[in-house]
Design an enzyme around this catalytic site. Structure first.
Site, PDB file in Angstrom:
ATOM      1  CB  CYS A 548      -7.369 -11.820  17.364  1.00 39.12           C
ATOM      2  SG  CYS A 548      -5.917 -12.718  16.860  1.00 39.12           S
ATOM      3  CD  GLU A 591      -9.430 -11.820  20.408  1.00 38.33           C
ATOM      4  OE1 GLU A 591      -8.846 -12.913  20.477  1.00 38.33           O
ATOM      5  OE2 GLU A 591      -8.852 -10.737  20.244  1.00 38.33           O
TER       6      GLU A 591
END
Length: 640
Positions: A548, A591
């Protein structure tokens, strides 16, 4: 000089002296500050780790360092903090002139740092004409909050996706360039593949949209403070951080990524705070009580879990018990029930001492857990459990990971840092066996419960540090195709084997592996030590790295791809395919899942490539993430 001029000069000198005194007034407020008893250590070796240095100081030399403050990785100087003058004097005596790793250390008493809040206020007073400040002054508090928390709030969603996709591509091109520099044997392959994949050496799939863009967060941690506009206690997000001289809290009713039910829960608690006659905690002087409110919301049934956190200060046990009874009564009201409040916890924040665990939430009323679903599976969520903050996006992310992994019913999944088992359980029906490892025992209990609850019988979960437990867990993987999932915290190379949720709480209080045939999934930056383990595990043949924070993960990508050496004995990994997934609409975060495959043969270094120092690996590349609680950044507002 006239008497008037003399008086003016004296007044200016007095004002300057008063300002300097104000910057250091925090040292006399009472309570411990790591700045009081600080030592500057210079002449450090090129490669060392904070953990390694702490062992030298506290174990070998018998010192009592409470904190290490290093300006950046690899710095040749840093500060060590102690509890009192005696400990500091002992440290200076022991460290000054001490020979460590071929270097002679210099240790001297260091001056405390000025209060950043006071310093910022003074800087603002001296920079009235600052362009950025003028722009902010022309914006409303609501606009400034949106800019801080959801910087893409006024950009159409398709344009947001394009910006994130471009950023990911730029980062991966940077990764390609680093590999090109460190491994000349791959240069021809990289150049030829760039013609096939639009400038990259591997395929970058189009960014996957979040199915929901408004009210998508299932968890937020709200700060309790004072609204600069109304002067009232407010539950919301900070407009800045203490270190930048901003501690005002703004209401969150205008933020698009928070659901209406969550906003109603915030207002419900805010009403309680205002009626309590107890002030919010102030990071400026450590006074006050109310600290933050964590809200978790189930997208499955709308249930709300609240975790109320405060500093007890001088409250007696009797007063604390009365306060808990008042909270129970408040959240048992019809308004709270209509809001969906089904679970309430209370946490009394206490000063964490060296070697001690932090405070834990205490259950007050309602259910002990809430339930949510991913890919058709139900998951029990405890107060501190890690769970993807965008449930709908997690469905896309996990499905993308499964498709990248190329697993089959003979594969074994090793789920490292498995949390409550979400990834492993989502993989379960696609593999023969899942073996999960997690440091937090409560999360392991949740994972076991979730497996049984979903009638999944091919999963086993183990509690312990991954570096300790991994060898014995791998011994249980008898399949020829073993897949490992590595799920460390975000924010770059923080602490691979630490509590991920403790780290999220720290931010707020101040968001896979085939083993010679193993795909591995990682969730953020991991340490060189962890990368070394993965490279040297000969079973690993392919790896899926999920992050992330792609910018923080690039270094890991490079280390996974380096030529083999004495340290990195296994064959290198080569990137094959990457898939960005937008889990955080209206923010800059994205992400990224990258599939790596192991090279068939070990390509040894010819001596010209950038080498990885074994001392650097042993030191774990660990910086001291235990920062002052007041040193908060705006990450507390986005919490990816």
């Amino acid at each position: 000089m006239s008497e008037t001029e003399l008086l003016k000069d004296n007044n200016e000198d007095n004002i300057e002296t008063d300002n300097i005194k104000e910057e250091y007034a925090y040292l006399d407020r009472g309570g411990f500050s790591s700045e009081k008893f600080k030592v500057e250590i210079r002449g450090l070796p090129k490669f060392y780790g904070i953990v390694e240095l702490k062992k030298l100081m506290n174990q070998k030399l018998g010192l009592n360092a409470s904190k290490i403050k290093r300006p950046k990785n690899g710095s040749h100087w840093l500060f060590a903090c102690f509890q009192n003058d005696e400990d500091r004097a002992k440290a200076i005596s022991a460290l000054n002139g001490y020979s460590w790793k071929g270097k002679t250390l210099i240790a001297e008493e260091a001056k405390p740092a000025p209060d950043p809040l006071v310093k910022k206020r003074k800087r603002d007073e001296d920079s009235v004409n600052n362009k950025r400040k003028k722009e902010d002054e022309n914006k409303s508090q609501e606009e400034r909050l949106k800019d801080a928390v959801t910087p893409y709030w006024n950009i159409p969603y398709e344009e947001q996706l394009a910006l994130k996709e471009k950023e990911v591509k730029n980062l991966l091109m940077k990764f390609d360039n680093e590999v090109w520099k460190t491994d000349k044997n791959k240069r021809n392959l990289i150049e030829s593949n760039r013609k096939l994949y639009n400038g990259l050496s591997f395929e970058l799939k189009p960014i996957q949209k979040s199915p929901i863009t408004a009210g998508y967060r299932n968890k937020c941690e709200f700060t309790v403070g004072i609204d600069d506009e109304t002067g009232k206690p407010t539950v919301g997000f900070r407009l800045g951080s203490y270190v930048t001289g901003t501690v005002g809290v703004a209401p969150v009713d205008s933020l698009i990524h928070i659901s209406d039910k969550m906003k109603q829960s915030v207002l419900l608690f805010q009403d309680f705070v205002r009626k309590s006659n107890m002030s919010p905690f102030s990071p400026a002087d450590y006074s006050g009580y109310w600290r933050y409110l964590t809200v978790r919301e189930s997208t499955h049934n709308g249930d709300i879990m609240l975790i109320v956190a405060m500093y007890p200060q001088d409250l007696t046990n009797e007063k604390l018990e009365e306060l808990k009874r008042q909270l129970i009564e408040h959240f048992s009201s019809e308004e709270a029930q209509a809001c969906g409040v089904k679970s309430v916890y209370f946490e009394g924040i206490t000063k964490k001492r060296l070697g001690e665990d932090g405070s834990k939430p205490i259950h007050l009323m309602g259910s002990t857990h809430i339930v949510d679903t991913i890919l058709g599976l139900q998951f029990r969520i405890s107060p501190e459990a890690f769970f993807q903050i965008n449930t709908a996006g997690a469905n896309i992310l996990y499905q993308s990971a499964i498709e990248l992994s190329n697993v089959n019913d003979k594969s074994t999944l090793i789920d490292i840092c498995c949390g409550t088992g979400t990834i492993g359980l989502c993989f379960a029906k696609h593999v023969g066996k899942v073996l999960g490892i997690e440091l937090v025992s409560e999360a392991v209990n949740d994972a076991k419960f979730n497996a049984e609850w979903n009638s999944i019988d091919n999963c086993s979960f183990f509690s312990g540090r991954a570096e300790d437990v991994l060898p014995s867990v791998l011994a249980r993987a008898t399949s020829d195709d073993v897949i490992a999932v590595v799920d460390p915290p975000r924010a770059g190379l923080r602490e691979f084997f630490n509590y991920r949720d403790k780290f999220c709480k720290l931010l707020s209080s101040l968001g896979e592996v085939n083993l010679y045939s193993i795909p591995i999934m990682c969730w953020s930056g991991v340490y060189m030590r962890a990368v070394t383990q993965l490279r040297n595990t000969k079973k690993v043949s392919r790896l899926i790295y999920i992050s992330c924070s792609p910018a923080s993960a690039v270094k890991n990508f490079v280390d996974l791809s380096r030529p083999s050496s004495k340290t990195l004995r296994g064959a290198a990994f080569v990137p094959v395919k990457a898939v960005p997934v937008d889990m955080f609409p209206y923010t800059k975060h994205v992400e990224l899942a990258v599939l790596f495959e192991r090279e068939e043969k070990v390509q040894p270094s010819d001596g010209n490539e950038c080498k990885v120092d074994e001392k650097e690996v042993k030191a774990e590349e660990n910086t001291d993430i235990k920062k002052e609680e007041t040193n908060v950044t705006l990450e507390e507002n986005v919490q990816t």
